[in-house]
Every structure is written in structure tokens, then in C-alpha cells.
Design a protein around this motif. Structure first.
Motif, mmCIF file in Angstrom:
data_model
loop_
_atom_site.group_PDB
_atom_site.id
_atom_site.type_symbol
_atom_site.label_atom_id
_atom_site.label_comp_id
_atom_site.label_asym_id
_atom_site.label_seq_id
_atom_site.Cartn_x
_atom_site.Cartn_y
_atom_site.Cartn_z
ATOM 1 N N LEU A 135 0.819 -1.210 0.000
ATOM 2 C CA LEU A 135 0.000 0.000 0.000
ATOM 3 C C LEU A 135 0.858 1.268 0.000
ATOM 4 O O LEU A 135 0.649 2.154 -0.844
ATOM 5 C CB LEU A 135 -0.943 -0.020 1.216
ATOM 6 N N PRO A 136 1.838 1.398 0.900
ATOM 7 C CA PRO A 136 2.695 2.593 0.856
ATOM 8 C C PRO A 136 3.418 2.756 -0.468
ATOM 9 O O PRO A 136 3.552 3.868 -0.987
ATOM 10 C CB PRO A 136 3.697 2.340 1.995
ATOM 11 N N LEU A 137 3.879 1.622 -1.011
ATOM 12 C CA LEU A 137 4.585 1.681 -2.284
ATOM 13 C C LEU A 137 3.667 2.235 -3.369
ATOM 14 O O LEU A 137 4.049 3.105 -4.159
ATOM 15 C CB LEU A 137 5.054 0.264 -2.659
ATOM 16 N N LEU A 138 2.445 1.725 -3.367
ATOM 17 C CA LEU A 138 1.447 2.192 -4.326
ATOM 18 C C LEU A 138 1.191 3.683 -4.128
ATOM 19 O O LEU A 138 1.099 4.456 -5.083
ATOM 20 C CB LEU A 138 0.151 1.408 -4.112
ATOM 21 N N ALA A 139 1.093 4.082 -2.852
ATOM 22 C CA ALA A 139 0.820 5.483 -2.522
ATOM 23 C C ALA A 139 1.916 6.386 -3.084
ATOM 24 O O ALA A 139 1.639 7.454 -3.615
ATOM 25 C CB ALA A 139 0.717 5.646 -1.003
ATOM 26 N N VAL A 140 3.172 5.931 -2.969
ATOM 27 C CA VAL A 140 4.289 6.736 -3.474
ATOM 28 C C VAL A 140 4.082 7.031 -4.948
ATOM 29 O O VAL A 140 4.143 8.188 -5.389
ATOM 30 C CB VAL A 140 5.635 5.988 -3.261
ATOM 31 N N PHE A 141 3.810 5.973 -5.713
ATOM 32 C CA PHE A 141 3.682 6.189 -7.154
ATOM 33 C C PHE A 141 2.418 6.979 -7.499
ATOM 34 O O PHE A 141 2.434 7.839 -8.377
ATOM 35 C CB PHE A 141 3.719 4.847 -7.892
ATOM 36 N N SER A 142 1.300 6.721 -6.786
ATOM 37 C CA SER A 142 0.065 7.429 -7.140
ATOM 38 C C SER A 142 0.166 8.903 -6.762
ATOM 39 O O SER A 142 -0.282 9.781 -7.508
ATOM 40 C CB SER A 142 -1.149 6.768 -6.484
ATOM 41 N N GLU A 143 0.793 9.195 -5.616
ATOM 42 C CA GLU A 143 0.984 10.603 -5.223
ATOM 43 C C GLU A 143 1.881 11.306 -6.230
ATOM 44 O O GLU A 143 1.639 12.460 -6.599
ATOM 45 C CB GLU A 143 1.625 10.693 -3.824
ATOM 46 N N ALA A 144 2.941 10.615 -6.654
ATOM 47 C CA ALA A 144 3.896 11.230 -7.578
ATOM 48 C C ALA A 144 3.222 11.558 -8.894
ATOM 49 O O ALA A 144 3.534 12.561 -9.540
ATOM 50 C CB ALA A 144 5.079 10.299 -7.811
#
Lengths: 302, 280
Positions: free
Chosen positions: B30-39
Motif C-alpha cells: 500500500l505505501p509503495l502504491l501510494a508513493v507512485f500514485s501521489e507522484a
């Protein structure tokens, strides 16, 4: 000891001579020894041919043979150790006996002044051991390398060697041909070590040998008093209860061993049991009393 | 019927698997996904535009430079340490072995502080260093030093168990065949540990690029000069520049994923040699 000869360890004293030339302080790489390790120590990431060629390839440029010459030598050595078809195999793809032959070929490639074998067949099963032993003796007769072979298997040592040295606690007890070592053990240790001997405590008087409660007349050149008698299975034989100078014993157990039978006998209470060999045609009952003749008295002061 | 005595019932098995997957999903995926989606929230162009900032570019450059210095240094050190520990006996060997683990047990912030105390303006060696006009703290050399310290166990720890297990018989064989010590090392020792070595280098590199604590203490956060990528992420984030912060973070995350792929590949390619290795 092999590690001292090879230069992998430094002696605390004494000198090491190769053909009369002092090699005590010669570094390992200049000694030109061929070392075969118990666990092969083949280079895992090289194939068989590269393993064998290693000693030639690492030579300094001026004494290094050309690559065609190296290839020829490798092919020759592969032939010698009967592995010609397996040049491109990795060590992991070989059986134990094959690996040890590669290790031997690798050691022979550098034309060693002395070949050192450290229990080379120790990790192999009995059948392979016997075959390799015969093959190695044959190879030695053809190539004539001075070879030092360390083993714990006395049968192996006595069958292979021209000269046997028996060591105990870092000291040489006896050096001699297998016949000398077997027939005239120099010390009590050798007598007890070779030939499955059993050690019996005995009492000596002038021309008499007393074993437990029994006594026989023999000639011996030892002073009177306590002594050790070593008895091998071939030293005693069953005798008819006529004539003098016989020992009596009681059969403790009878075991089949190869083509013969082993009979374990007690010569008296509190004494270690001794063994004799009977041909398969004859047998003995447990508990039976038998008469024995002592053929070869091996006596040592204790 | 159970397959074996150790097999749990079906229910327990699925429950355990579900817990493990849920935990991994919640804390890693989830955090990994968040990094890319936020970016990528403001689109791909905004994502790319974040890398136009010269400070961000210099932080990427500095991170690469530091890894390029720290990894080779630790490669040499790791091989030396592993070699001496695995192949020789000497007094103080067990002390050296535990010292190698020190950076794992000490908080990175503390290791950074130690350097400040040693080399800082008021530190032990600070005054003499400023006489020479050579700055370590709040300058690139300090960042390099801190990174080298934090990453130095990785390669040594990968190699030591493997080398110990392999013993010295192959080296001895090479020596009796006439090879020199150096030649023996190159042709026998190094090939035998090559996969473990590569694995250690990967881990070391990932940590060198991602280190935050120790670097944060010694760098002084001077933009465009001493900021590494993790520090740049923090600065951008504190300035509410989320897209840029997550864009830089996505590079670091990408590096982590690459390392993971490399590690899995090495384990698959050379399972036997690595399975003997204790994980740090």
C-alpha cells in the motif's frame, strides 16, 4: 606430516630434504609437490580439463607451456586417469572416485618431485576404494613418482606401499617393507597395531611363558617378569590333545567372516579373548573346550 | 487426514496465509502504491517537471556519487575483512567479527553524531581540520564518511559465513600447484564467492543510496550541495511540494524494487551458495 612436506605448515624443528637438497624454507609454490586431498579440493567452478590445466596455466610466462602443449598434456593425463570423455564436466557432476582421479591428474600435471596423498580414498565406499587402490599401484609402477600415502586403513597401506612407516603420537615407530612390518614388528605398538593382534598380559620366567593359569615352555630372549604377548588370528591353531606345550581355551563365539570362520576363545578368566581363523569346512561349538598350539610368540617387555 | 504431523488444519493454514498477506499489503504494498500514485497525481508532465529543479538534480547526482565512492570502498574492506576472518586465526578475531556488526546495532543518528563530535567545528579534530581549510561536517566528505560507516557490514556479512564454510582446501590446492597468493585469490577464492559478493554489493548500494539518519546529521541540509535524495524528499515534503517529494521518492522506491528483482534473480540463479548465508 604431509602438510609439512608440502610446505602448508612450518616445522618447529628439523630439516626437510628433497633429493638431499634442503627444502625446509622453500615456499609452497616452489616445492613442486603434488597434493591430493581427502576431500578432493577440486576447483568447483572449473571443469575437469581446466582443473587439470591449472598448475600449468599459473606458471610464470617464461616456463609456461603453450596452450596447445597444455591441451596435449591435459588429454594425456585424462587418458592416464581414464576420464577422457569427461573433460568438460564440472566436479559436481562426477562421482567421488572420478573426482579423486581428477585431483590426482591435477597433481600429476605439474610433474611433482613428490606426490602426497592424504587419505585419498577415505571418503569413498569399499568397492571403489579397492578398485582405485589397485589402479593407483598400477599407475605408480608406470609413472614412478615418489609417493607419500597417508592412511588409517592398514590393509590399504600394506597392499599399496613399497615401504610403510607407522606413526604413533607424531613419532615414527617403524619403517620397513610390508613384510618386515608384519613379520618383525619393532615395537609393542606396531605389534599391537598391525594384523588384528590381541594383547595379553603374560608372566615370563626362564624358558616358561605363563598366561593366566596356564604355562608353556618356549625360548625367549627377554628378562623374566611381566611382558606383553600379541596374538594374531593366524598365530594360534587348533591341535589334537596329544603332545605337550598346548594351551586350552573355551569357545566364546563363532562368526562367519568371508570364506573363513572366526572363533573367539577365552584362555582364562579375566583375560581378553583371542581369535583364531578356521576354514569354512571346520566349525566349533560355543562352550567347547579346545587345545591350541602357539605358532609364533610375539613377546615384548611391558 | 493430514499429510504430515507438522501440517496444520486447513483453516489454520489459510488464516496464517491471510494474516501474512494482509500484513504485507498494509505495510509494504500500500505505501509503495501510494508513493507512485501521489507522484503521478497531477499527471505525468508534472511528475517529469519535478526533476527540472536544479536542487533535485544535484541531490540525485550527489546520491550517485556517494554510492560510487562508498560501495567500492566497502567492497574492498568487506573482502579483506571476510578473507582475514574466514581464512586466518589471529588474536582479536571475534572482536573484529562483532565490530563489523556495530553499524547494524547502533542507531544511524548516533553514528552521524559521532562524526560531528569528531570532525565538527567544536569537535576533537575540527580545529586542526579548519586550519587546513578542509571541511568534513556539513560537506560532501562527511556525507560519504557517514554512508561508508552505515553500509560497511553488508558485504563482509554476506561473505564471512560462505568463506568459512568453504574452508581453505581449494586455496591450499592452488598453492601446491604453484599459484601465487594473488593468483589464488583471483582464480579460486573470488569465483567461489562471486554471487554472494554481488548480492552484498546490491544490498550495500541500496542502503548507501537510501540512508537518511546518519546523513541527515552530518550533511547540514545545504541545498544543491550536501542534500542526498532522501534528504531532498524530506525538504520538498516539508514545503508541501508533494508531487516533487513523491517523484524523488518514487526513484528511491524504484531502486528498491530493482534491488529486490536482482536479489531474487541471484537467489534463483545461485540458491545453494546463498542459502548458506545468514541474513543480516
Amino acid at each position: 606430516m604431509l602438510r609439512l612436506v608440502a610446505g602448508l605448515e612450518i616445522p618447529t624443528g628439523g630439516r626437510l630434504l628433497f633429493d638431499g637438497e634442503d627444502a625446509t624454507h622453500l615456499p609452497v609454490r616452489e616445492r613442486r609437490v603434488g597434493f591430493v586431498f581427502q576431500h578432493y579440493a577440486l576447483f568447483k567452478h572449473f571443469d575437469v580439463a581446466d582443473n587439470i590445466a591449472y598448475g600449468l596455466r599459473v606458471r610464470p610466462r617464461r616456463s609456461r607451456p603453450s596452450s596447445t602443449e597444455i591441451r596435449r598434456r591435459v588429454a594425456e593425463l585424462l587418458e592416464l586417469v581414464q576420464l577422457s570423455g569427461l573433460a568438460r564436466r564440472l566436479p559436481a557432476q562426477l562421482s567421488g572416485g572420478q573426482r579423486q582421479r581428477v585431483a590426482l591428474a591435477r597433481a600429476l600435471a605439474v610433474e611433482p618431485r613428490v606426490l602426497l596423498l592424504d587419505e585419498p580414498f577415505g571418503a569413498l565406499d569399499a568397492q571403489v576404494r579397492r578398485d582405485l587402490r589397485r589402479w593407483l599401484r598400477d599407475l605408480h609402477d608406470r609413472t614412478g613418482h615418489t609417493t607419500l600415502f597417508v592412511t588409517h586403513d592398514q590393509e590399504e597401506a600394506l597392499e599399496l606401499a613399497d615401504r610403510v612407516a607407522i606413526l604413533s603420537k607424531g613419532r615414527i615407530e617403524q619403517i620397513g617393507t610390508p613384510d618386515e612390518v608384519l613379520d618383525q614388528p619393532a615395537t609393542a605398538f606396531v605389534a599391537g597395531f598391525i594384523g588384528e593382534a590381541v594383547r595379553l598380559p603374560v608372566e615370563l620366567a626362564e624358558r616358561t611363558l605363563r598366561i593366566g593359569e596356564q604355562a608353556i615352555v618356549i625360548e625367549h630372549g627377554l628378562p623374566a617378569g611381566a611382558a606383553a604377548l600379541f596374538i594374531r588370528p593366524s598365530d594360534l591353531t587348533l591341535a589334537e590333545p596329544i603332545g605337550r606345550n598346548l594351551l586350552t581355551g573355551t569357545v566364546v563365539s563363532v562368526r562367519r567372516r568371508g570364506p573363513a570362520r572366526r572363533v573367539e576363545l577365552s584362555l582364562g578368566d579375566g583375560l581378553p579373548t583371542v581369535e583364531i581363523e578356521l576354514s569354512a569346512g571346520r566349525t566349533a561349538r560355543k562352550g567347547q573346550a579346545v587345545h591350541l598350539r602357539l605358532l609364533t610368540p610375539r613377546l615384548f617387555p611391558s | 487426514m493430514r499429510d504430515s504431523a507438522t501440517a496444520e488444519g486447513t483453516l489454520a493454514r489459510w488464516a496464517l496465509i491471510a494474516i501474512a498477506v494482509a500484513f504485507l499489503g498494509l505495510f509494504l504494498a500500500l505505501p509503495l502504491l501510494a508513493v507512485f500514485s501521489e507522484a503521478l497525481r497531477k499527471g505525468f508532465d508534472a511528475y517529469l517537471a519535478s526533476f527540472n529543479d536544479p536542487d533535485t538534480q544535484s541531490s540525485i547526482g550527489l546520491t550517485l556519487l556517494i554510492a560510487a565512492i562508498a560501495v567500492p570502498l566497502n567492497l574492498v574492506f568487506g573482502v579483506c575483512a571476510a578473507w582475514s576472518i574466514a581464512k586466518f586465526d589471529f588474536p582479536g578475531k571475534s572482536l573484529l567479527t562483532s565490530l563489523i556488526d556495530l553499524p547494524f546495532s547502533v542507531s544511524p543518528v548516533v553514528s552521524g553524531l559521532v562524526y560531528v563530535l569528531l570532525f565538527g567545528a567544536k569537535g576533537l579534530l575540527g580545529p586542526s581540520l579548519s586550519d587546513w581549510d578542509f571541511k568534513i561536517i556539513f560537506a560532501v566528505p562527511g556525507v560519504v564518511l557517514a554512508t561508508v560507516f552505515v553500509t560497511f557490514p553488508f558485504i563482509a556479512r554476506e561473505l564471512i559465513p560462505l568463506m568459512q564454510e568453504q574452508g581453505t582446501s581449494e586455496e591450499e590446492a592452488a598453492l601446491t600447484l604453484g599459484a601465487s597468493g594473488w593468483r589464488t585469490f583471483l582464480t579460486v577464492t573470488l569465483p567461489n564467492v562471486r554471487w554472494a559478493l554481488l548480492y552484498g554489493v546490491l544490498l550495500c548500494n541500496a542502503r548507501a543510496m537510501g540512508e537518511f539518519g546518519a546523513v541527515s546529521v552530518v550533511s547540514g541540509h545545504i541545498r544543491g550541495l550536501t542534500n542526498t535524495m532522501p534528504l531532498q524528499v524530506e525538504i520538498l515534503y516539508n514545503e508541501y511540494n508533494f508531487v516533487a517529494a513523491f517523484a524523488v521518492a518514487s526513484l528511491l522506491a524504484g531502486l528498491a524494487l530493482l534491488t529486490l528483482v536482482g536479489k531474487s534473480f541471484l537467489e534463483w540463479r545461485y540458491g545453494d551458495g546463498l542459502s548458506a548465508v545468514r541474513r543480516p
